[in-house]
Write an enzyme that holds these catalytic residues in place. Structure first.
Site, PDB file in Angstrom:
ATOM      1  N   LYS A  17       0.851  -1.192   0.000  1.00  0.00           N
ATOM      2  CA  LYS A  17       0.000   0.000   0.000  1.00  0.00           C
ATOM      3  C   LYS A  17       0.882   1.235   0.000  1.00  0.00           C
ATOM      4  CE  LYS A  17      -4.131   1.968   0.422  1.00  0.00           C
ATOM      5  NZ  LYS A  17      -5.192   1.814  -0.604  1.00  0.00           N
TER       6      LYS A  17
ATOM      7  N   HIS B 127      22.293  25.567 -13.445  1.00  0.00           N
ATOM      8  CA  HIS B 127      23.102  26.666 -13.969  1.00  0.00           C
ATOM      9  C   HIS B 127      22.327  27.972 -14.066  1.00  0.00           C
ATOM     10  CE1 HIS B 127      26.480  24.058 -15.021  1.00  0.00           C
ATOM     11  NE2 HIS B 127      25.600  23.195 -15.489  1.00  0.00           N
TER      12      HIS B 127
ATOM     13  N   THR C 116      -4.501  -4.773   1.193  1.00  0.00           N
ATOM     14  CA  THR C 116      -3.817  -3.484   1.273  1.00  0.00           C
ATOM     15  C   THR C 116      -4.568  -2.513   2.182  1.00  0.00           C
ATOM     16  OG1 THR C 116      -4.916  -2.713  -0.746  1.00  0.00           O
ATOM     17  CG2 THR C 116      -2.760  -3.766  -0.987  1.00  0.00           C
TER      18      THR C 116
END
Length: 281
Positions: A12, A253, A57
């Site tokens: 889960k 950058h 679950t």
């Protein structure tokens, strides 16, 4: 068929919990998001559609919430250890439990050195996470980490002497902006009696310290690699419980804008970046 199971698991994800610990009028909070994965001893669910060993679950989600109620969340690492222990102790057919947890970066409000008793502000300086994996009858393996810790310095960084070939267009520089979003993950050499909170803070502070250098003058960085390596050495020296550490510092950058066609001389005061910055209205 001539096939074998290499590794199986289910579980889960995105189980969210806010735990509040009250000590009189003074409250403490920990908000987490947990992913739990289990591996079972047999493969009959795959081979025969037999679900008799499967822990639903939904039960896994309820278990995470119940463990938070029964044991609290002293730290995300201890909480993950408690979840692994629950499944491996109570279900002998579970052979492996793995728990990943992210902690929401709530910070107690403070003014003039006085902490608020029960109010907090979301302060995403860095996301703290952990990963605990344990096999039946084995010791757990505990990783902690941080990610999305964005830091920048406007000088004391350069990049010179690098290999050049016919495709190289990057000019050398001894003075540039150095910006990165730090990811770090480290493994502990034990799982018990570890000061997880203070260890995490020490690693975070060490990364910032080595990146920035002394507050009055900074510290020159000739390459990201050197700064990264020296940070790792310092962490290993300062936190005895850390066995190994990975740090990723991708360069983000900033490029100086050429304003000559506008009749302006831009002395590295106005730059442009191409990494994504999200703004929400």
């Amino acid at each position: 068929q001539d096939v074998e199971f290499v590794r199986t698991g289910y579980g889960k994800n995105m189980v969210k919990v806010l735990h509040i610990r009250r000590e009189g009028g003074h409250h403490f909070i920990t908000e987490i998001c947990a992913n739990v994965q289990l591996t079972l001893k047999t493969h009959k669910d795959y081979l025969a559609g037999d679900n008799s060993d499967i822990i639903p679950t939904d039960t896994i989600k309820n278990t995470v919430q119940a463990v938070a109620k029964l044991k609290g969340i002293p730290s995300i690492e201890i909480f993950a250890l408690d979840i692994c222990d629950h499944f491996l102790t109570n279900f002998k057919h579970v052979t492996r439990a793995k728990v990943n947890i992210d902690e929401a970066p709530w910070k107690r409000l403070e003014k003039n050195g006085i902490e608020h008793a029960h109010a907090f502000i979301y302060n995403p300086e860095a996301i703290r996470f952990c990963e605990v994996e344990q096999h039946q009858n084995d010791s757990p393996v505990v990783h902690s980490g941080l990610r999305d810790m964005k830091v920048l310095k406007t000088t004391q960084s350069g990049f010179q002497g690098f290999l050049k070939d016919r495709f190289t267009t990057l000019p050398e520089t001894r003075d540039r902006c150095f910006c990165t979003a730090v990811y770090a993950k480290w493994r502990y050499n034990k799982s018990r009696n570890v000061p997880f909170d203070s260890a995490w803070k020490t690693v975070r502070d060490t990364i910032v310290e080595k990146f920035a250098g002394p507050y009055d003058c900074g510290e020159y960085s000739p390459s990201v690699q050197k700064t990264l390596y020296e940070t790792q050495l310092l962490v290993l020296d300062r936190v005895a419980e850390v066995e190994e550490i990975e740090i990723v510092m991708p360069n983000q950058h900033y490029f100086t804008i050429d304003m000559s066609r506008m009749g302006l001389s831009n002395q590295d005061e106005v730059s442009i970046t191409f990494h994504f910055i999200q703004h929400k209205g």
